[in-house]
Design a protein around this motif. Sequence first.
Motif, PDB file in Angstrom:
ATOM      1  N   ASP A  33       0.851  -1.180   0.000  1.00  0.00           N
ATOM      2  CA  ASP A  33       0.000   0.000   0.000  1.00  0.00           C
ATOM      3  C   ASP A  33       0.893   1.239   0.000  1.00  0.00           C
ATOM      4  O   ASP A  33       1.953   1.259   0.626  1.00  0.00           O
ATOM      5  N   THR A  34       0.471   2.275  -0.696  1.00  0.00           N
ATOM      6  CA  THR A  34       1.265   3.496  -0.828  1.00  0.00           C
ATOM      7  C   THR A  34       1.621   4.101   0.525  1.00  0.00           C
ATOM      8  O   THR A  34       2.732   4.600   0.711  1.00  0.00           O
ATOM      9  N   SER A  90       4.446   1.998   1.844  1.00  0.00           N
ATOM     10  CA  SER A  90       5.614   2.123   0.986  1.00  0.00           C
ATOM     11  C   SER A  90       6.265   3.491   1.080  1.00  0.00           C
ATOM     12  O   SER A  90       7.469   3.605   1.289  1.00  0.00           O
ATOM     13  N   ASN A  91       5.481   4.529   0.939  1.00  0.00           N
ATOM     14  CA  ASN A  91       6.022   5.876   0.850  1.00  0.00           C
ATOM     15  C   ASN A  91       6.108   6.569   2.207  1.00  0.00           C
ATOM     16  O   ASN A  91       7.166   7.064   2.585  1.00  0.00           O
ATOM     17  N   ASN A  92       5.015   6.586   2.940  1.00  0.00           N
ATOM     18  CA  ASN A  92       4.983   7.349   4.179  1.00  0.00           C
ATOM     19  C   ASN A  92       5.747   6.687   5.317  1.00  0.00           C
ATOM     20  O   ASN A  92       6.357   7.370   6.128  1.00  0.00           O
ATOM     21  N   VAL A  93       5.698   5.367   5.385  1.00  0.00           N
ATOM     22  CA  VAL A  93       6.404   4.668   6.460  1.00  0.00           C
ATOM     23  C   VAL A  93       7.821   4.307   6.014  1.00  0.00           C
ATOM     24  O   VAL A  93       8.796   4.567   6.702  1.00  0.00           O
ATOM     25  N   GLY A  94       7.928   3.706   4.826  1.00  0.00           N
ATOM     26  CA  GLY A  94       9.235   3.278   4.344  1.00  0.00           C
ATOM     27  C   GLY A  94      10.012   4.367   3.646  1.00  0.00           C
ATOM     28  O   GLY A  94      11.196   4.204   3.371  1.00  0.00           O
ATOM     29  N   LYS A 120       2.196  -0.327  -4.641  1.00  0.00           N
ATOM     30  CA  LYS A 120       1.084  -0.938  -5.381  1.00  0.00           C
ATOM     31  C   LYS A 120       0.408   0.046  -6.338  1.00  0.00           C
ATOM     32  O   LYS A 120       0.062  -0.314  -7.462  1.00  0.00           O
ATOM     33  N   SER A 121       0.222   1.300  -5.925  1.00  0.00           N
ATOM     34  CA  SER A 121      -0.478   2.255  -6.787  1.00  0.00           C
ATOM     35  C   SER A 121       0.314   2.539  -8.061  1.00  0.00           C
ATOM     36  O   SER A 121      -0.270   2.735  -9.128  1.00  0.00           O
ATOM     37  N   ILE A 122       1.626   2.544  -7.969  1.00  0.00           N
ATOM     38  CA  ILE A 122       2.452   2.775  -9.152  1.00  0.00           C
ATOM     39  C   ILE A 122       2.352   1.586 -10.095  1.00  0.00           C
ATOM     40  O   ILE A 122       2.178   1.749 -11.310  1.00  0.00           O
TER      41      ILE A 122
END
Length: 113
Positions: free
Chosen positions: A25-26, A29-33, A51-53
């Motif tokens: 999940d974005t 992926s992005n905000n946490v990682g 996933k969104s990409i």
Amino acid sequence: MNNTKITLPTKVTIGYQTITLTQLDTIISNNVGEQLGSYVAGPPAIIYLDKSIIEKGGPVALNLLMHELNHHVEYACSLEDSEEELRVTAYANLWTEIWTRSELKEWLLAQVK
């Protein structure tokens, strides 16, 4: 461009190694990682992808997957301290295998159409 008619496989076999492809999940992926993708050499080898990409498909998804697979090339071929010609040959060999024989072939081709 939406190329979701062909879904990304959950694994890819390159040589003797199988790499699991896991979509995140974005938010994770992005905000946490703080990244869109990540390669874990393992074993087992895992590539985490936003996933969104991947669902949007096209050049951005292709670039993300290729970027993470390049980390695998570096690790699997022990290229950290290698000379340029060896590195170029390793990338060419493994990308040829990925584009012609791997489980990713159909998904990759769909992204460039």
